[in-house]
Scaffold this active site. Structure first.
Site, mmCIF file in Angstrom:
data_model
loop_
_atom_site.group_PDB
_atom_site.id
_atom_site.type_symbol
_atom_site.label_atom_id
_atom_site.label_comp_id
_atom_site.label_asym_id
_atom_site.label_seq_id
_atom_site.Cartn_x
_atom_site.Cartn_y
_atom_site.Cartn_z
ATOM 1 N N GLU A 251 0.798 -1.224 0.000
ATOM 2 C CA GLU A 251 0.000 0.000 0.000
ATOM 3 C C GLU A 251 0.832 1.276 0.000
ATOM 4 O O GLU A 251 0.464 2.253 -0.651
ATOM 5 C CB GLU A 251 -0.942 0.019 1.210
ATOM 6 C CG GLU A 251 -2.053 -0.996 1.141
ATOM 7 C CD GLU A 251 -3.093 -0.767 2.223
ATOM 8 O OE1 GLU A 251 -3.331 0.406 2.582
ATOM 9 O OE2 GLU A 251 -3.663 -1.759 2.699
ATOM 10 N N ASP A 305 -3.813 -4.107 3.993
ATOM 11 C CA ASP A 305 -4.533 -4.077 5.258
ATOM 12 C C ASP A 305 -5.983 -4.504 5.065
ATOM 13 O O ASP A 305 -6.623 -4.135 4.062
ATOM 14 C CB ASP A 305 -4.530 -2.665 5.849
ATOM 15 C CG ASP A 305 -3.133 -2.160 6.180
ATOM 16 O OD1 ASP A 305 -2.216 -2.997 6.267
ATOM 17 O OD2 ASP A 305 -2.979 -0.930 6.344
ATOM 18 N N ASP A 307 -8.036 -3.527 7.394
ATOM 19 C CA ASP A 307 -8.639 -2.318 7.976
ATOM 20 C C ASP A 307 -9.858 -2.638 8.819
ATOM 21 O O ASP A 307 -10.828 -1.861 8.858
ATOM 22 C CB ASP A 307 -8.974 -1.291 6.887
ATOM 23 C CG ASP A 307 -7.713 -0.646 6.323
ATOM 24 O OD1 ASP A 307 -6.863 -0.233 7.128
ATOM 25 O OD2 ASP A 307 -7.578 -0.588 5.087
ATOM 26 N N ARG A 348 3.176 1.375 16.265
ATOM 27 C CA ARG A 348 1.993 2.079 16.758
ATOM 28 C C ARG A 348 2.020 3.576 16.470
ATOM 29 O O ARG A 348 1.137 4.284 16.906
ATOM 30 C CB ARG A 348 1.866 1.879 18.268
ATOM 31 C CG ARG A 348 1.729 0.421 18.687
ATOM 32 C CD ARG A 348 0.454 -0.176 18.140
ATOM 33 N NE ARG A 348 0.278 -1.565 18.569
ATOM 34 C CZ ARG A 348 -0.724 -2.336 18.168
ATOM 35 N NH1 ARG A 348 -1.632 -1.853 17.321
ATOM 36 N NH2 ARG A 348 -0.806 -3.583 18.597
#
Length: 393
Positions: A251, A305, A307, A348
Site C-alpha cells: 500500500e 490491510d 482495515d 503504533r
C-alpha cells in the site's frame, strides 16, 4: 515505405520459434541473455545487405536451418540458411536500416550498412563517437532534425553511458523519430525510463530457458482510462515491475521501507531474487497494478490491510477495495493483514509510520510476524518459478 508488420524467427540462436508484431515503437524487455539482442540481430541480418549471414554457430541446438521472415505491407522478405552450404534470400525492397549495437557504443556506434541507408548514415556518421551514449543522443536528434523517413532503427540498450536526464531526453527523441512518417524504432532496454508504460502494447517481454528457448509476450493495448492511470501512477520505481522476476505490491512507504529488512531477516535478498517491492500509493491503486501483472504474466503477491479486526466488518469503502483486490489477484496471491500493517508489526506511531517501520526492522533482530513471513516466502517462490535465463541466448 512500409514498416515491419510481423517478424517470424525460427532456429536462430535461442529464438527457436518466435513471432513478433512490432508497432512504430517496439520495446524489448527482459533479463540479460534472454534473447533481446537475438531478436534485433535477426531483424538486422534479414534487412541489411551488409550484415554477415548466419553461421553454423547461429543455428539453434537441435535445428538444421535458420529462417527469418518479415511482412512489410504487401511484401514478404525472407532469409533461409543451412550454414555453411545453402542460403536463400529475398530482401528486395527492404527499408533502410540502422543498427546501434551495445558493443559499438564507445567506438564506431553504427553496425555496417549498405548504400540504401546512405542519407541516414551520413547524418549519423557526421557525429563524434568518442563519448559513447551522448553520440547516440546526438545521432538520433540529427535524424529527427533531418526529417528522415521510411527508416528502421534498431538499438541495444540506449541507456548505456547516459545520466537519467539524458535518458529521458533520448527517449523523447526516439518517440519523435518514430512519429515521422513510416519510421520504426525497435530497442532493448533495462531502464524504466525507456518503457513508456502507458503504451503497454509497445512492450515485448522476452524470456528464456533451456527447455523453451526464447519466448515473447506482447500485452494488449490498455483501455484509454487505464492508460491515463498508468501514465499518472507509474514512475520509474514502479515501472521496475516490467524488469523484475517477481513483484510484491504494497500500500505505501511504510511497507516499502520495512519489507527489505523482513526479506533479510528470513535469509533472502530481494535484489538478488530480482523482486520489486512496489508502493502502490494506496489500497485503491493495487487492483490496477495487479491487472498489469496479470496481463504481462509477471509473478506477484499483494500485501494489504484488512482495515478491520478479525470478526468485524470493514467500512464500505474498505470492503469494496478488499473485494476488488481478491477478485483480481486471487486468494493465493493475496496476504491480508489483520487488522493492518501497524497491528501486525506492532508499529503504533500515528505519525511518521515509515520511520517507525524502519526502526522496527532495521537491525534484523525483530521477530518476523507470520503474515509478513508468508508474503515473503510466497513471492520468493513465485519469482524462482519464473522463467530464468540459464544459458546465453
Amino acid at each position: 515505405m512500409a514498416h515491419i508488420d510481423r517478424v517470424t524467427i525460427h532456429g536462430y540462436r535461442g529464438a527457436r520459434d518466435l513471432v513478433l508484431d512490432p508497432g512504430a515503437v517496439c520495446v524489448l524487455v527482459g533479463e540479460s541473455s534472454s534473447g533481446k539482442s537475438t531478436v534485433l540481430s535477426a531483424i538486422w541480418t534479414l534487412l541489411e545487405a551488409a550484415a554477415p549471414m548466419p553461421t553454423a554457430a547461429d543455428v539453434s541446438h537441435g535445428y538444421t536451418r535458420v529462417h527469418v521472415e518479415a511482412t512489410l505491407g504487401q511484401r514478404t522478405l525472407f532469409l533461409d540458411a543451412r550454414p555453411p552450404a545453402t542460403l536463400n534470400l529475398n530482401r528486395e525492397g527492404a527499408p533502410p536500416t540502422l543498427f546501434f549495437p551495445a558493443n559499438l557504443r564507445p567506438t564506431t556506434l553504427l553496425a555496417p550498412t549498405d548504400d540504401a541507408s546512405k542519407r541516414a548514415v551520413g547524418v549519423v556518421r557526421d557525429e563524434s563517437t568518442d563519448d559513447g551514449g551522448l553520440s547516440l543522443v546526438r545521432s538520433i536528434t540529427a535524424l529527427v532534425d533531418a526529417r528522415v523517413r521510411g527508416l528502421i532503427v534498431l538499438i541495444e540498450e540506449p541507456e548505456l553511458y547516459l545520466s537519467p536526464p539524458a535518458q529521458r531526453h533520448l527517449h523523447r527523441q526516439l518517440r519523435a523519430l518514430a512519429a515521422r512518417k513510416r519510421n520504426q524504432v525497435l530497442y532493448s532496454t533495462h531502464s524504466p525510463v525507456f518503457l513508456g508504460v502507458d503504451r503497454l502494447e509497445e512492450l515485448v517481454l522476452v524470456r528464456h530457458d533451456d527447455r523453451t528457448g526464447t519466448t515473447l509476450l506482447q500485452p494488449d493495448a490498455l483501455p484509454r482510462e487505464q492508460a491515463f492511470r498508468m501514465l499518472s501512477e507509474f514512475d520509474t520505481d514502479r515501472a521496475e515491475i516490467f524488469l523484475s522476476r517477481g513483484v510484491m505490491l504494497v500500500e505505501g512507504r511504510s511497507e516499502v521501507l520495512a519489507f527489505p529488512f523482513v526479506f533479510r531477516a528470513l535469509g533472502y535478498d530481494p535484489d538478488q531474487e530480482a523482486i520489486a517491492i512496489v508502493d502502490c500509493a494506496g489500497k485503491g491503486n493495487i487492483p490496477l497494478f495487479a491487472e498489469i501483472c496479470n496481463a504481462c504474466q509477471i509473478p506477484y503477491v499483494v500485501v494489504h490491510d484488512r482495515d478491520a479486526p478479525r470478526g468485524a466488518q470493514p467500512g464500505d469503502a474498505e470492503r469494496v477495495a478488499n473485494d476488488a483486490i481478491l477478485r483480481i489477484a486471487g486468494r493465493r496471491r493475496t496476504i491480508q493483514l489483520v487488522p493492518d500493517f501497524e497491528g501486525v508489526t506492532g508499529v503504533r506511531a500515528r505519525r511518521a509510520k515509515p520511520a517507525a517501520a524502519f526502526r522496527r526492522f532495521q537491525d534484523g533482530d525483530a521477530e518476523v510476524p507470520g503474515p509478513l513471513r508468508q508474503a515473503v516466502e510466497r513471492v520468493v517462490a513465485a519469482a524462482r518459478r519464473a522463467p530464468r535465463t540459464t544459458r546465453g541466448a
